[in-house]
Design a protein around this motif. Structure first.
Motif, PDB file in Angstrom:
ATOM      1  N   VAL A 166     -12.575  20.304  17.068  1.00  0.00           N
ATOM      2  CA  VAL A 166     -13.880  20.887  17.389  1.00  0.00           C
ATOM      3  C   VAL A 166     -14.968  19.832  17.246  1.00  0.00           C
ATOM      4  CG1 VAL A 166     -15.641  22.535  16.626  1.00  0.00           C
ATOM      5  CG2 VAL A 166     -13.253  23.259  16.841  1.00  0.00           C
ATOM      6  N   ARG A 167     -14.958  19.095  16.146  1.00  0.00           N
ATOM      7  CA  ARG A 167     -15.963  18.050  15.920  1.00  0.00           C
ATOM      8  C   ARG A 167     -15.941  17.021  17.056  1.00  0.00           C
ATOM      9  NH1 ARG A 167     -13.832  15.712  11.632  1.00  0.00           N
ATOM     10  NH2 ARG A 167     -14.554  17.425  10.313  1.00  0.00           N
ATOM     11  N   LYS A 168     -14.765  16.592  17.431  1.00  0.00           N
ATOM     12  CA  LYS A 168     -14.637  15.578  18.478  1.00  0.00           C
ATOM     13  C   LYS A 168     -15.190  16.062  19.806  1.00  0.00           C
ATOM     14  CE  LYS A 168     -11.109  12.971  21.039  1.00  0.00           C
ATOM     15  NZ  LYS A 168      -9.644  12.712  21.183  1.00  0.00           N
ATOM     16  N   ARG A 169     -14.866  17.297  20.194  1.00  0.00           N
ATOM     17  CA  ARG A 169     -15.286  17.804  21.503  1.00  0.00           C
ATOM     18  C   ARG A 169     -16.787  18.123  21.523  1.00  0.00           C
ATOM     19  NH1 ARG A 169     -13.111  22.031  24.509  1.00  0.00           N
ATOM     20  NH2 ARG A 169     -13.615  20.670  26.278  1.00  0.00           N
ATOM     21  N   VAL A 170     -17.333  18.619  20.401  1.00  0.00           N
ATOM     22  CA  VAL A 170     -18.771  18.874  20.344  1.00  0.00           C
ATOM     23  C   VAL A 170     -19.538  17.562  20.427  1.00  0.00           C
ATOM     24  CG1 VAL A 170     -20.675  19.726  18.908  1.00  0.00           C
ATOM     25  CG2 VAL A 170     -18.565  21.056  19.099  1.00  0.00           C
ATOM     26  N   GLU A 171     -19.120  16.576  19.667  1.00  0.00           N
ATOM     27  CA  GLU A 171     -19.813  15.289  19.658  1.00  0.00           C
ATOM     28  C   GLU A 171     -19.700  14.571  20.999  1.00  0.00           C
ATOM     29  OE1 GLU A 171     -18.230  13.249  16.283  1.00  0.00           O
ATOM     30  OE2 GLU A 171     -19.533  14.326  14.859  1.00  0.00           O
ATOM     31  N   ALA A 172     -18.643  14.853  21.760  1.00  0.00           N
ATOM     32  CA  ALA A 172     -18.467  14.254  23.082  1.00  0.00           C
ATOM     33  C   ALA A 172     -19.224  15.009  24.170  1.00  0.00           C
ATOM     34  CB  ALA A 172     -16.984  14.198  23.435  1.00  0.00           C
ATOM     35  N   GLY A 173     -19.833  16.143  23.817  1.00  0.00           N
ATOM     36  CA  GLY A 173     -20.544  16.938  24.799  1.00  0.00           C
ATOM     37  C   GLY A 173     -19.654  17.802  25.659  1.00  0.00           C
ATOM     38  N   GLU A 174     -18.411  18.005  25.226  1.00  0.00           N
ATOM     39  CA  GLU A 174     -17.446  18.789  25.996  1.00  0.00           C
ATOM     40  C   GLU A 174     -17.405  20.257  25.575  1.00  0.00           C
ATOM     41  OE1 GLU A 174     -14.372  14.975  26.353  1.00  0.00           O
ATOM     42  OE2 GLU A 174     -13.923  16.660  25.023  1.00  0.00           O
ATOM     43  N   LEU A 175     -17.973  20.562  24.414  1.00  0.00           N
ATOM     44  CA  LEU A 175     -17.889  21.909  23.842  1.00  0.00           C
ATOM     45  C   LEU A 175     -19.224  22.277  23.219  1.00  0.00           C
ATOM     46  CD1 LEU A 175     -16.022  24.344  23.013  1.00  0.00           C
ATOM     47  CD2 LEU A 175     -15.575  23.084  20.876  1.00  0.00           C
ATOM     48  N   ARG A 176     -19.746  23.440  23.587  1.00  0.00           N
ATOM     49  CA  ARG A 176     -20.951  23.959  22.960  1.00  0.00           C
ATOM     50  C   ARG A 176     -20.553  24.806  21.759  1.00  0.00           C
ATOM     51  NH1 ARG A 176     -23.831  26.084  28.538  1.00  0.00           N
ATOM     52  NH2 ARG A 176     -23.689  24.072  29.619  1.00  0.00           N
ATOM     53  N   TYR A 177     -21.319  24.679  20.679  1.00  0.00           N
ATOM     54  CA  TYR A 177     -20.970  25.363  19.433  1.00  0.00           C
ATOM     55  C   TYR A 177     -22.069  26.342  19.051  1.00  0.00           C
ATOM     56  CZ  TYR A 177     -19.586  26.110  14.556  1.00  0.00           C
ATOM     57  OH  TYR A 177     -19.185  26.671  13.363  1.00  0.00           O
ATOM     58  N   MET A 178     -21.683  27.599  18.875  1.00  0.00           N
ATOM     59  CA  MET A 178     -22.594  28.617  18.346  1.00  0.00           C
ATOM     60  C   MET A 178     -21.993  29.176  17.065  1.00  0.00           C
ATOM     61  SD  MET A 178     -24.360  31.928  20.196  1.00  0.00           S
ATOM     62  CE  MET A 178     -22.944  33.007  20.368  1.00  0.00           C
TER      63      MET A 178
END
Length: 244
Positions: A106-118
């Protein structure tokens, strides 16, 4: 956009329907996405929790998939575009995230801009370096306190101001945060129910219908009004080993 986050202090506000106070900002955050992956691990009944969230988001036309229905939770996280981590018990939530090996992906994909986190409540707490500023009872024991670390400071969701008319003799929420700061030199944002943080890359704004209080070591707490730019908090360096 990297680090696209929406962090809600709570999903409910007194006198309003669940998520009613935040539907506009949730719609903006989704930006046209019609599918959402929901993490219900903070409560015991995953199915009923997922149905509740589906009902909350029905006005926005969003389809909600519970991560617990997947044979391989990591695999669905790797293809999801929006992740919503719900509230409940933070210790139970973190333990499940660890057991499913979801923290790093999750951290990797959020930081890469691939995943939005709510996140909401415990889900918001998980966006911090650590769960150490949760309000919850440790009903289970995670392997560490390290969480997603999507922001470098701590949040105390559901923050309650001391009641000057109360006869309660125990510690206030402010007392407990001050004790945290005696051991950890990391800012803590006490978010009252009804407010949220919206992060877009290096910008961070407090929004909502209530404000927050910012606690820092050896300083008086600051009142933070909705609309305040808190981008400077993203320059904070967490001074404890949150991944351990």
């Amino acid at each position: 956009m990297q680090n696209d986050l929406l962090l809600l202090s709570s999903s409910a506000v007194f006198g309003m329907k669940p998520l009613e106070y935040a539907l506009d900002v949730v719609k903006e955050f989704l930006d046209g996405e019609s599918n959402l992956l929901f993490v219900p691990y903070a409560l015991a009944n995953y199915d009923s929790y997922t149905i509740r969230v589906q009902n909350m988001l029905a006005p926005l036309g969003v389809a909600v998939e519970g991560i617990h229905t997947a044979v391989n939770p990591r695999q669905v996280v790797e293809t999801a575009r929006v992740l919503f981590v719900g509230g409940g018990n933070s210790f139970r939530l973190l333990k499940a995230l660890q057991e499913h090996d979801l923290l790093a992906i999750v951290r990797k994909r959020v930081e890469a801009g691939e995943l939005r986190y709510m996140g909401s409540s415990a889900g918001t707490n998980m966006a911090c370096p650590s769960l150490r500023t949760t309000n919850d009872m440790p009903i289970v024991q995670p392997s560490s306190f390290g969480a997603f670390g999507l922001i470098p400071f701590q949040i105390n969701p559901h923050y309650l101001d001391p009641d000057p008319h109360s006869h309660h003799q125990g510690e206030t929420r402010a007392d407990r945060i001050e004790q945290f700061l005696e051991e950890n030199d990391v800012p803590v944002l006490g978010m009252r129910e009804g407010c949220w943080l919206r992060r877009r890359a290096s910008a961070l704004i407090l929004g909502g219908i209530t404000g927050a209080r910012l606690f820092t070591r050896k300083a008086e707490p600051q009142e933070i009004a909705p609309g305040t730019d808190l981008s400077w908090l993203l320059e904070t360096r967490a001074l404890f080993d949150w991944r351990g």
